[in-house]
Design a protein around this motif. Structure first.
Motif, short mmCIF file in Angstrom:
data_model
loop_
_atom_site.label_atom_id
_atom_site.label_comp_id
_atom_site.label_asym_id
_atom_site.label_seq_id
_atom_site.Cartn_x
_atom_site.Cartn_y
_atom_site.Cartn_z
N GLY A 156 13.28 1.15 -1.53
CA GLY A 156 12.88 0.55 -2.80
C GLY A 156 12.13 1.53 -3.67
O GLY A 156 11.44 2.43 -3.16
N HIS A 157 12.26 1.38 -4.97
CA HIS A 157 11.54 2.19 -5.94
C HIS A 157 10.94 1.25 -6.98
O HIS A 157 11.67 0.46 -7.59
N THR A 158 9.63 1.30 -7.14
CA THR A 158 8.99 0.41 -8.11
C THR A 158 9.11 0.99 -9.52
O THR A 158 9.04 2.21 -9.70
N LEU A 159 9.27 0.13 -10.49
CA LEU A 159 9.31 0.55 -11.90
C LEU A 159 7.94 0.35 -12.54
O LEU A 159 7.72 0.77 -13.67
N VAL A 160 7.03 -0.31 -11.81
CA VAL A 160 5.68 -0.59 -12.32
C VAL A 160 4.68 -0.18 -11.24
O VAL A 160 4.27 -1.01 -10.42
N PRO A 161 4.30 1.10 -11.20
CA PRO A 161 3.46 1.61 -10.10
C PRO A 161 2.17 0.81 -9.86
O PRO A 161 1.74 0.66 -8.73
N GLU A 162 1.59 0.27 -10.91
CA GLU A 162 0.33 -0.46 -10.74
C GLU A 162 0.54 -1.89 -10.23
O GLU A 162 -0.42 -2.58 -9.90
N ASN A 163 1.79 -2.35 -10.16
CA ASN A 163 2.10 -3.67 -9.63
C ASN A 163 3.44 -3.57 -8.90
O ASN A 163 4.50 -3.85 -9.46
N THR A 164 3.38 -3.15 -7.62
CA THR A 164 4.58 -2.73 -6.89
C THR A 164 5.73 -3.73 -6.88
O THR A 164 6.88 -3.34 -6.95
N HIS A 165 5.43 -5.03 -6.78
CA HIS A 165 6.52 -6.01 -6.70
C HIS A 165 7.01 -6.48 -8.08
O HIS A 165 7.97 -7.24 -8.16
N ALA A 166 6.35 -6.05 -9.16
CA ALA A 166 6.71 -6.54 -10.50
C ALA A 166 8.17 -6.29 -10.84
O ALA A 166 8.87 -7.19 -11.29
N ALA A 167 8.64 -5.06 -10.63
CA ALA A 167 10.04 -4.72 -10.92
C ALA A 167 10.43 -3.53 -10.07
O ALA A 167 9.67 -2.58 -9.94
N GLY A 168 11.62 -3.62 -9.48
CA GLY A 168 12.05 -2.52 -8.63
C GLY A 168 13.55 -2.42 -8.50
O GLY A 168 14.29 -3.34 -8.88
N ILE A 169 13.97 -1.29 -7.96
CA ILE A 169 15.38 -1.06 -7.65
C ILE A 169 15.45 -0.86 -6.14
O ILE A 169 14.68 -0.06 -5.58
N PRO A 221 0.81 -1.23 0.00
CA PRO A 221 0.00 0.00 0.00
C PRO A 221 0.84 1.28 0.00
O PRO A 221 0.46 2.26 -0.63
N ILE A 222 1.98 1.25 0.67
CA ILE A 222 2.84 2.44 0.75
C ILE A 222 3.47 2.72 -0.61
O ILE A 222 3.45 3.83 -1.11
N MET A 223 4.00 1.66 -1.23
CA MET A 223 4.66 1.85 -2.53
C MET A 223 3.64 2.18 -3.61
O MET A 223 3.94 2.94 -4.53
N SER A 224 2.42 1.62 -3.50
CA SER A 224 1.38 1.94 -4.48
C SER A 224 1.05 3.42 -4.43
O SER A 224 0.81 4.05 -5.46
N ALA A 225 1.03 3.97 -3.22
CA ALA A 225 0.69 5.38 -3.06
C ALA A 225 1.84 6.32 -3.44
O ALA A 225 1.63 7.34 -4.08
N LYS A 226 3.08 5.95 -3.07
CA LYS A 226 4.21 6.87 -3.24
C LYS A 226 5.19 6.50 -4.35
O LYS A 226 6.00 7.31 -4.76
N GLY A 227 5.19 5.23 -4.76
CA GLY A 227 6.17 4.78 -5.75
C GLY A 227 7.49 4.35 -5.13
O GLY A 227 8.31 3.71 -5.76
N THR A 228 7.69 4.75 -3.84
CA THR A 228 8.90 4.34 -3.13
C THR A 228 8.52 3.83 -1.75
O THR A 228 7.41 4.09 -1.26
#
Length: 188
Positions: A98-111, A70-77
């Motif tokens: 962490g920073h998501t590369l796919v905002p609509e699916n937070t765990h899909a890809a990240g750095i 929920p946090i990453m979905s809202a903020k992207g990080t």
């Protein structure tokens, strides 16, 4: 005219002074040298592995993963300080961002970046997984009520864990407990 060498992002990633990795669905795709040495693994032991091997228990891996969404979905990080586990089993405090590369699916890809805080803060191995989780949230300054809401426990249960932590760390007050968890107050 340009004396500056070509920027090689692979070299930057590889030699960054902080642990870094790229993930897909909570699986490490590629890790840099700082990350492998921090956790005490060879690169081939981490690339292609689930982040789960860096957590003290599978349960903590699952709960943290759920808390991030929920946090990453809202903020992207997302960022926190938590207790992680090295290859030799040693537990240590780690600052994770962490920073998501796919905002609509937070765990899909990240750095992700990992900073070892063990020189400033000692982890106590005598804590249960729940106590480690609550300790990490107390360090963030969260109240029992907020912690309970975030991890699905009643505030009373959180208070019970906090009381146990205070006993284990010989802390008289909640703020003293936080100072001890942060390693600011050393044991006598």
């Amino acid at each position: 005219m340009n004396d500056f060498p070509e920027i090689d992002y692979q070299v930057i990633f590889e030699h960054a002074p902080i642990g870094m990795c790229v993930s897909k669905n909570r699986v490490m795709q590629v890790c840099n040298a700082a990350l492998t040495s921090m956790f005490g693994y060879a690169r081939e032991q981490l690339n292609g592995q689930s982040f789960q091997i860096l957590y003290p228990t599978p349960d903590e891996f699952e709960r943290t993963g759920a808390r991030i969404v929920p946090i990453m979905s809202a903020k992207g990080t997302y960022s926190d300080e938590r207790i992680m586990r090295r290859a030799d089993g040693e537990l240590f405090w780690c600052h994770v961002i962490g920073h998501t590369l796919v905002p609509e699916n937070t765990h899909a890809a990240g750095i992700w970046t990992f900073e070892d805080l063990s020189s400033k803060r000692k982890a106590s191995a005598e804590l249960s997984p729940r106590e480690r989780e609550i300790a990490a949230l107390l360090v963030e300054g969260k109240t029992s009520k907020l912690i309970g809401k975030q991890i699905g426990l009643s505030p009373r249960t959180v208070e019970m864990h906090r009381a146990n932590l205070m006993k284990k760390f010989a802390a008289a007050t909640s703020s003293e407990l936080v100072h001890r968890l942060l390693g600011m107050v050393h044991d006598h």
